[in-house]
Design an enzyme around this catalytic site. Structure first.
Site, PDB file in Angstrom:
ATOM      1  N   PRO A  43      -7.363   7.751  -4.768  1.00  0.00           N
ATOM      2  CA  PRO A  43      -8.735   7.266  -4.926  1.00  0.00           C
ATOM      3  C   PRO A  43      -9.392   6.999  -3.579  1.00  0.00           C
ATOM      4  O   PRO A  43      -8.765   6.488  -2.650  1.00  0.00           O
ATOM      5  CB  PRO A  43      -8.570   5.969  -5.729  1.00  0.00           C
ATOM      6  N   THR A  95      -8.079 -14.716   3.794  1.00  0.00           N
ATOM      7  CA  THR A  95      -6.645 -15.027   3.916  1.00  0.00           C
ATOM      8  C   THR A  95      -5.854 -13.728   3.873  1.00  0.00           C
ATOM      9  O   THR A  95      -5.134 -13.449   2.916  1.00  0.00           O
ATOM     10  CB  THR A  95      -6.188 -15.978   2.793  1.00  0.00           C
ATOM     11  N   ARG A 125       0.827  -1.204   0.000  1.00  0.00           N
ATOM     12  CA  ARG A 125       0.000   0.000   0.000  1.00  0.00           C
ATOM     13  C   ARG A 125       0.869   1.265   0.000  1.00  0.00           C
ATOM     14  O   ARG A 125       0.543   2.267  -0.652  1.00  0.00           O
ATOM     15  CB  ARG A 125      -0.913  -0.028   1.230  1.00  0.00           C
ATOM     16  N   HIS A 180       0.562   4.327  -2.632  1.00  0.00           N
ATOM     17  CA  HIS A 180       0.297   5.696  -2.189  1.00  0.00           C
ATOM     18  C   HIS A 180       1.460   6.628  -2.540  1.00  0.00           C
ATOM     19  O   HIS A 180       1.255   7.831  -2.709  1.00  0.00           O
ATOM     20  CB  HIS A 180       0.028   5.721  -0.684  1.00  0.00           C
ATOM     21  N   ASN A 209      -3.408   8.631   4.669  1.00  0.00           N
ATOM     22  CA  ASN A 209      -2.145   7.917   4.876  1.00  0.00           C
ATOM     23  C   ASN A 209      -1.849   7.568   6.330  1.00  0.00           C
ATOM     24  O   ASN A 209      -0.829   6.935   6.619  1.00  0.00           O
ATOM     25  CB  ASN A 209      -0.979   8.743   4.322  1.00  0.00           C
ATOM     26  N   ASP A 261      -3.245 -14.169  -2.850  1.00  0.00           N
ATOM     27  CA  ASP A 261      -3.954 -15.146  -3.670  1.00  0.00           C
ATOM     28  C   ASP A 261      -5.124 -14.436  -4.352  1.00  0.00           C
ATOM     29  O   ASP A 261      -5.188 -13.203  -4.341  1.00  0.00           O
ATOM     30  CB  ASP A 261      -4.429 -16.329  -2.810  1.00  0.00           C
ATOM     31  N   HIS A 278      -5.647  -5.814  -2.563  1.00  0.00           N
ATOM     32  CA  HIS A 278      -6.452  -5.920  -1.346  1.00  0.00           C
ATOM     33  C   HIS A 278      -6.609  -7.368  -0.890  1.00  0.00           C
ATOM     34  O   HIS A 278      -7.252  -7.621   0.128  1.00  0.00           O
ATOM     35  CB  HIS A 278      -7.829  -5.284  -1.553  1.00  0.00           C
ATOM     36  N   ASP A 309       8.635   8.427  -5.954  1.00  0.00           N
ATOM     37  CA  ASP A 309       9.800   9.228  -5.553  1.00  0.00           C
ATOM     38  C   ASP A 309       9.990   9.274  -4.040  1.00  0.00           C
ATOM     39  O   ASP A 309      10.718  10.125  -3.526  1.00  0.00           O
ATOM     40  CB  ASP A 309       9.671  10.655  -6.099  1.00  0.00           C
ATOM     41  N   ASP A 325     -10.309 -10.263   2.752  1.00  0.00           N
ATOM     42  CA  ASP A 325     -10.771 -11.608   2.439  1.00  0.00           C
ATOM     43  C   ASP A 325     -10.365 -12.544   3.567  1.00  0.00           C
ATOM     44  O   ASP A 325      -9.815 -12.096   4.585  1.00  0.00           O
ATOM     45  CB  ASP A 325     -10.269 -12.087   1.065  1.00  0.00           C
TER      46      ASP A 325
END
Length: 323
Positions: free
Chosen positions: A163, A245, A64, A68, A96, A250, A193, A76, A243
């Site tokens: 987003p 896991t 993530r 971001h 953040n 996966d 995700h 950068d 999810d």
């Protein structure tokens, strides 16, 4: 964004990028540190591996963080810069505040500065750490070209371009399109995700007073509504895995969407929208296809608006711009 390459032998030596900002040659190479810091890959791999052994949930944080970083000011390392009395930086934006893994980047940077001072950029460390986090979580291994420079700008106001978790598919397609991604690439990157969690504050608006005709978001399975409500009963910061896991890379995320168990509006919309439903179905049925497309999209994301030459620097401390 179009990417082409000139190949000499087994090494990819040049990446040519055409972006919405015009054509240019970015000096990224697979062997960028071959002569100047040959241990760079091993140092970062070992650092990430050891961190994930201690806390597997940090894999999601590193992936993530890379996303971001690249979506604001390009790849950068601007997301690493600490705020000062004169400037509130990106990392202190509400979007953040839940980022994790900064200490892993600091650890790798300190080791590399001891071995080859002033050579390896923080931007490359972030990109490579995300790559290794995906692999050590069971995902595909992909190699990335290196040679990014660190940026000198990090402002909270810029994060408005990230987003939102409340975006629908049309808004996501538009936002990712501004960075040169197709709708299919947006869906495959959303598949990141498959790692991690969302806080209740990011999805509680789906559970009551959703719109003028529905109290609860009708796209959520009724049993999953109870699960989300149970999570939110513990407060805004309570965490819900994307999810079943949460620490494994996966395709379970896409199967969750088929079961109407997407946690965020921006997750479930990928199935409800006709523009993206077919891609979700394909990745739910074929994990190998998801892995292949994901690594391609990550390599592409890692080249967003890369700084080169005097446009950037090699920070000695990832949290501060050089004096």
């Amino acid at each position: 964004m179009a990417i082409s390459a000139v190949v000499h032998g087994p090494l990819l030596t040049l990446v040519v990028i055409v972006s919405r900002f015009g054509a240019g040659v970015v000096g990224l190479r697979m062997d960028y540190y071959f002569m100047t810091c040959p241990a760079v890959d091993q140092v970062i791999k070992n650092t990430v591996f050891n961190a994930l052994q201690a806390d597997p949930t940090l894999a999601a944080g590193l992936v993530r963080m890379h996303f971001h970083d690249c979506f604001i000011e390009g790849c950068d390392a601007s997301v690493l810069i600490d705020s000062t009395k004169d400037n509130t930086a990106e990392k202190d934006s509400p979007a953040n505040l839940s980022l994790r893994g900064y200490e892993i980047i600091d650890d790798a940077k300190q080791q590399l500065e001891a071995q080859c001072p002033g050579v390896v950029s923080c931007a490359d460390i972030v990109a490579m750490a995300a790559r290794d986090a995906v692999f050590f979580s069971g995902g595909p291994f992909y190699e990335i070209p290196k040679g990014r420079k660190d940026g000198r700008r990090s402002k909270i106001m810029d994060t408005i371009n990230l987003p939102s978790p409340a975006f629908n598919a049309s808004q996501l397609i538009r936002t990712f399109g501004l960075h040169g991604f197709t709708a299919q690439e947006m869906v495959v990157l959303s598949g990141a995700h498959t790692l991690g969690v969302a806080r209740c504050s990011s999805f509680k608006q789906r559970l009551s007073n959703f719109d003028s005709t529905h109290n609860v978001d009708p796209s959520i399975d009724s049993n999953f509504v109870k699960t989300l409500a149970g999570t939110c009963s513990k407060g805004d910061n309570a965490e819900q895995p994307f999810d079943m896991t949460r620490n494994d890379f996966d395709n379970a995320y896409f199967n969750a969407l088929l079961n109407r168990a997407g946690v965020l509006t921006s997750d479930q919309t990928l199935l409800t929208s006709t523009a993206t439903r077919g891609v979700v179905n394909a990745y739910a049925m074929n994990q190998a296809m998801f892995f292949l497309d994901f690594q391609r999209a990550m390599v592409k994301m890692g080249t967003l608006d890369v700084k080169e030459g005097v446009q950037g620097e090699i920070r000695s401390d990832c949290r501060r711009i050089n004096n």
